[in-house]
Design an enzyme around this catalytic site. Structure first.
Site: not given
Ligand code: PMP
Length: 398
Positions: A132, A213, A248
């Site tokens: 990410w 994560d 999500k």
């Molecule tokens: N970690 C990963 C791997 C993600 O894909 C995302 C969001 N796309 C996050 C963390 C962060 O999510 P949030 O929108 O809850 O900040």
């Protein structure tokens, strides 16, 4: 001279830039596969019924909006812990896990990174290649050097197991190893149970600090199944970090609902660690917002709403899996000159489709189908209405 005259324009976020281009596209058949959110069959971000019910009750209760404790709502933090570590977790019974509500998974990563910087100021942070895109930036902004370990194998559209293990073993002692616990973003490629055991041993040998994560719990194989890596590390006796998110799984993106959990060696250590984590939070944003976490806590702590949420989550998961399967079948039916069976093996919202930057560009210019230049597509943006036009277009650009 203005204070800001030397300020340079920061590079545009590639994915947000894609959405801007998509919004400006006037073709009615356009499809945005570049997004990082779950869309339902109608192409909309769902408002879960469990969330709606909890919100109604909250409004009816006229709950005052005072400040929360620095670490957030207690009932929320405890519910997060059970979801991650399991109802019968020995770690939880021993009081060894510290959990603080955070501003989404992103906020949890940042609080964790800032705390780690105080503990291990010179540590190297290792992230997957690819990862990410915010992972690198977040840890760099906390002051760390960040490098990547091999992860994705383009030839097999799967895991580069040997490369990953070799790179983790080559890290300097006491590095921080960031791992996607499930539903890897951007590739959709996850580790098997056996892979996790090997990664865990490599981390143990190097004396590294694992940082798991988990932003998609329940989007892969199930709520419990997707927590398998967290549970494995919990049994290992190691200290580790977990950043989690309900963006999500509760479809609460903009409410910023996440948590940072830290596994310590004892109850006494946990109290000291929490006191320092609170200090990091206090000097960043003082305390977290009330709405999202109180909704999530109500849902998770009410047997009826929880059952409803689990059913809605299962529906989202099932829809993603059926879109993966349908994509593979339709691409084959349309005579695609490539086998896409791997798409059905991947997990979560994303797939590294194997499409080149050039093919992605043709999808956009010729068909109004938007994907990330790396070939990442969001499978959760597919539905019965756009599936055949998307697969036809892909078959044509191959
Ligand atoms: N970690 C990963 C791997 C993600 O894909 C995302 C969001 N796309 C996050 C963390 C962060 O999510 P949030 O929108 O809850 O900040």
């Amino acid at each position: 001279m203005s204070l800001f005259s030397a300020v340079e324009m920061a590079p545009r976020d590639p994915i947000l830039g894609l959405t801007e281009a998509f919004n400006a596209d006037t073709r009615p058949t356009k499809v945005n596969l570049g997004v990082g959110v779950y869309y339902n069959e109608e192409g909309r971000i769902p408002l879960l019924r469990a969330v709606e019910e909890a919100e109604k009750a909250r409004i009816a209760a006229h709950a005052p909006r005072g400040y929360l404790p620095i670490e957030g709502i207690g009932a929320y933090d405890q519910a997060v812990q059970k979801l991650l570590f399991g109802n019968d977790s020995a770690l939880l019974a021993d009081g060894r896990v510290v959990t603080a509500q955070a501003l989404g998974g992103t906020g949890a990563l940042k609080v964790g990174a800032d705390f780690l910087k105080r503990l291990l100021p010179d540590a190297l942070v290792a992230i997957s290649d690819p990862s990410w895109e915010n992972h690198r930036a977040l840890f760099e902004s906390a002051g760390f050097r960040v490098q990547s370990y091999r992860y994705y194998d383009a030839a097999s559209h799967g895991l580069n197991r040997a490369g990953m293990l070799e790179d983790i073993k080559a890290l300097p002692a006491r590095s921080i190893v960031l791992l996607h616990a499930c539903c890897h973003n951007p590739t959709g490629v996850d580790l098997s149970g056996d892979d996790w055991k090997q990664v865990l041993e490599a981390i143990r040998e190097g004396g590294h600090v694992p940082f798991l994560d988990i932003a998609y719990q329940g989007f892969g194989d199930g709520i419990e199944e997707d927590a398998a890596a967290v549970r494995l590390f919990a049994e290992s006796g190691l200290q580790f970090f977990v950043s989690s998110s309900f963006s999500k799984s509760f479809s609460l993106y903009g409410e910023r609902v996440g948590a940072l959990s830290i596994v310590t060696a004892s109850k006494d250590e946990a109290a000291r660690v929490l006191s320092q984590v609170k200090r990091v939070i206090r000097t960043n944003y003082s305390n977290p917002p009330t709405h999202g976490a109180s909704v999530v806590a109500s849902v998770l702590n009410s047997p009826e709403l929880r059952a409803l949420w689990e059913a809605e989550l299962a529906e989202m998961r099932g829809r993603i899996q059926s879109m993966r399967q349908a994509m593979v079948e339709q691409l084959a039916a349309q005579g695609a000159k490539r086998d896409f069976a791997f798409v059905a093996q991947q997990r979560g919202m994303f797939s590294y489709s194997g499409l080149s930057a050039e093919q992605v560009e043709r999808l956009r210019s010729e068909f109004g189908i938007y994907a990330v230049a790396t070939g990442r597509i969001c499978v959760a943006a597919l539905n019965q209405r756009n599936l055949s036009s998307v697969t036809q277009a892909i078959a044509q650009v191959l």
